[in-house]
Design a protein around this motif. Structure first.
Motif, PDB file in Angstrom:
ATOM      1  N   LEU A  33       0.825  -1.211   0.000  1.00  0.00           N
ATOM      2  CA  LEU A  33       0.000   0.000   0.000  1.00  0.00           C
ATOM      3  C   LEU A  33       0.859   1.262   0.000  1.00  0.00           C
ATOM      4  O   LEU A  33       0.506   2.273  -0.606  1.00  0.00           O
ATOM      5  CB  LEU A  33      -0.936  -0.010   1.202  1.00  0.00           C
ATOM      6  N   LYS A  34       2.021   1.207   0.663  1.00  0.00           N
ATOM      7  CA  LYS A  34       2.935   2.353   0.629  1.00  0.00           C
ATOM      8  C   LYS A  34       3.558   2.492  -0.755  1.00  0.00           C
ATOM      9  O   LYS A  34       3.770   3.607  -1.240  1.00  0.00           O
ATOM     10  CB  LYS A  34       4.023   2.186   1.700  1.00  0.00           C
ATOM     11  N   GLY A  35       3.888   1.368  -1.380  1.00  0.00           N
ATOM     12  CA  GLY A  35       4.449   1.423  -2.722  1.00  0.00           C
ATOM     13  C   GLY A  35       3.469   2.011  -3.717  1.00  0.00           C
ATOM     14  O   GLY A  35       3.833   2.806  -4.582  1.00  0.00           O
ATOM     15  N   VAL A  36       2.200   1.636  -3.596  1.00  0.00           N
ATOM     16  CA  VAL A  36       1.156   2.184  -4.453  1.00  0.00           C
ATOM     17  C   VAL A  36       1.006   3.682  -4.218  1.00  0.00           C
ATOM     18  O   VAL A  36       0.741   4.452  -5.132  1.00  0.00           O
ATOM     19  CB  VAL A  36      -0.183   1.454  -4.180  1.00  0.00           C
ATOM     20  N   GLY A  37       1.182   4.093  -2.965  1.00  0.00           N
ATOM     21  CA  GLY A  37       1.064   5.507  -2.629  1.00  0.00           C
ATOM     22  C   GLY A  37      -0.227   5.854  -1.941  1.00  0.00           C
ATOM     23  O   GLY A  37      -0.462   7.017  -1.602  1.00  0.00           O
ATOM     24  N   ILE A  38      -1.063   4.853  -1.703  1.00  0.00           N
ATOM     25  CA  ILE A  38      -2.330   5.125  -1.040  1.00  0.00           C
ATOM     26  C   ILE A  38      -2.250   4.875   0.458  1.00  0.00           C
ATOM     27  O   ILE A  38      -3.053   5.369   1.242  1.00  0.00           O
ATOM     28  CB  ILE A  38      -3.462   4.276  -1.663  1.00  0.00           C
ATOM     29  N   GLY A  39      -1.254   4.114   0.891  1.00  0.00           N
ATOM     30  CA  GLY A  39      -1.051   3.863   2.315  1.00  0.00           C
ATOM     31  C   GLY A  39      -2.286   3.261   2.963  1.00  0.00           C
ATOM     32  O   GLY A  39      -3.086   2.571   2.322  1.00  0.00           O
ATOM     33  N   LEU A  40      -2.441   3.537   4.243  1.00  0.00           N
ATOM     34  CA  LEU A  40      -3.575   2.984   4.978  1.00  0.00           C
ATOM     35  C   LEU A  40      -4.875   3.701   4.671  1.00  0.00           C
ATOM     36  O   LEU A  40      -5.915   3.385   5.261  1.00  0.00           O
ATOM     37  CB  LEU A  40      -3.278   3.012   6.480  1.00  0.00           C
TER      38      LEU A  40
END
Length: 242
Positions: A188-195
């Motif tokens: 999710l951090k790699g995608v950029g949307i995180g939590l």
């Protein structure tokens, strides 16, 4: 899994940080907060106004040390790779792929370099890549907290992951949950949307080998004893969340 004693293969010339950094995985750096806290306090001046304000917002000294070490080390490694004074590295946030807001992946001004930062307890992890990357490190729960942590995190796992957990003996579930969560957060951090995303929609698996959403690779990486860690790297462009 134990961090190797030798520096990472891509270690830069900055010997002021090298003695406390190690990882057998290229592009991945691990540092012990307790070993680098004093040095990071000496170098705190390289942080920018935003970082210093965030630092002073922590009430606990341990939290300040963790944040300070993480951001000083990140600046030193970025400065080495970019040929810049670490204090002159300027950060910004890419647009969020979910809502378009300015809280997506962290990036450096005028530099085509992808990186990710994670910290937990005494561990800091930094990853670099030539494409979007996410990394996460998590502390294994203490035995007395293991059952509670497993129950709470299981509620935000993918249905297939919850089914996998239910099939495991109770004693194996806490480690499986921590392993799964580190993979999920790295992705999710790699995608950029995180939590800000819905973690129940992403399947990364709870078993010994990670699964990955299309267009990504997700893998467990070596961590200090008592921790688990994972890294996600994009392999190709695919849709709005790639």
């Amino acid at each position: 899994m134990r961090i190797a004693a030798a520096p990472a293969p891509d270690a830069g010339p900055d010997t002021s940080v090298r003695p406390w950094l190690s990882s057998p995985v290229p592009g991945l750096w691990a540092v012990r907060v307790s070993l680098y806290a004093e040095r990071a306090r000496e170098l705190e001046g390289m942080l920018d106004d935003t970082e210093r304000a965030r630092l002073q917002g922590f009430r606990r000294a341990a939290d300040r040390d963790q944040y300070r070490v993480a951001h000083v080390v990140l600046r030193q490694l970025l400065g080495d790779r970019l040929g810049r004074d670490p204090a002159q590295v300027r950060f910004f946030r890419e647009p969020c792929p979910g809502c378009g807001g300015p809280h997506g992946r962290p990036a450096v001004t005028d530099a085509p370099l992808h990186f990710s930062l994670s910290h937990a307890g005494d561990a800091v992890l930094v990853a670099f890549a030539d494409r979007p990357v996410g990394v996460d490190v998590e502390r294994r729960p203490d035995p007395e907290l293991a059952a509670q942590v497993s129950t709470e995190l299981a509620e935000v796992l993918h249905p297939a992951e919850r089914a996998e957990l239910s099939a495991l003996p109770a004693g194996e579930r806490p480690a499986a949950v921590a392993r799964c969560w580190s993979r999920k957060e790295a992705y999710l951090k790699g995608v950029g949307i995180g939590l800000g995303g819905n973690p129940t929609l992403t399947y990364v698996g709870t078993g010994a080998t990670a699964s990955a959403p299309p267009g990504w690779t997700v893998a467990d990486v070596p961590a200090f004893p008592g921790y688990v860690a994972a890294r996600a790297v994009r392999t190709r462009r695919l849709g709005s969340f790639s």
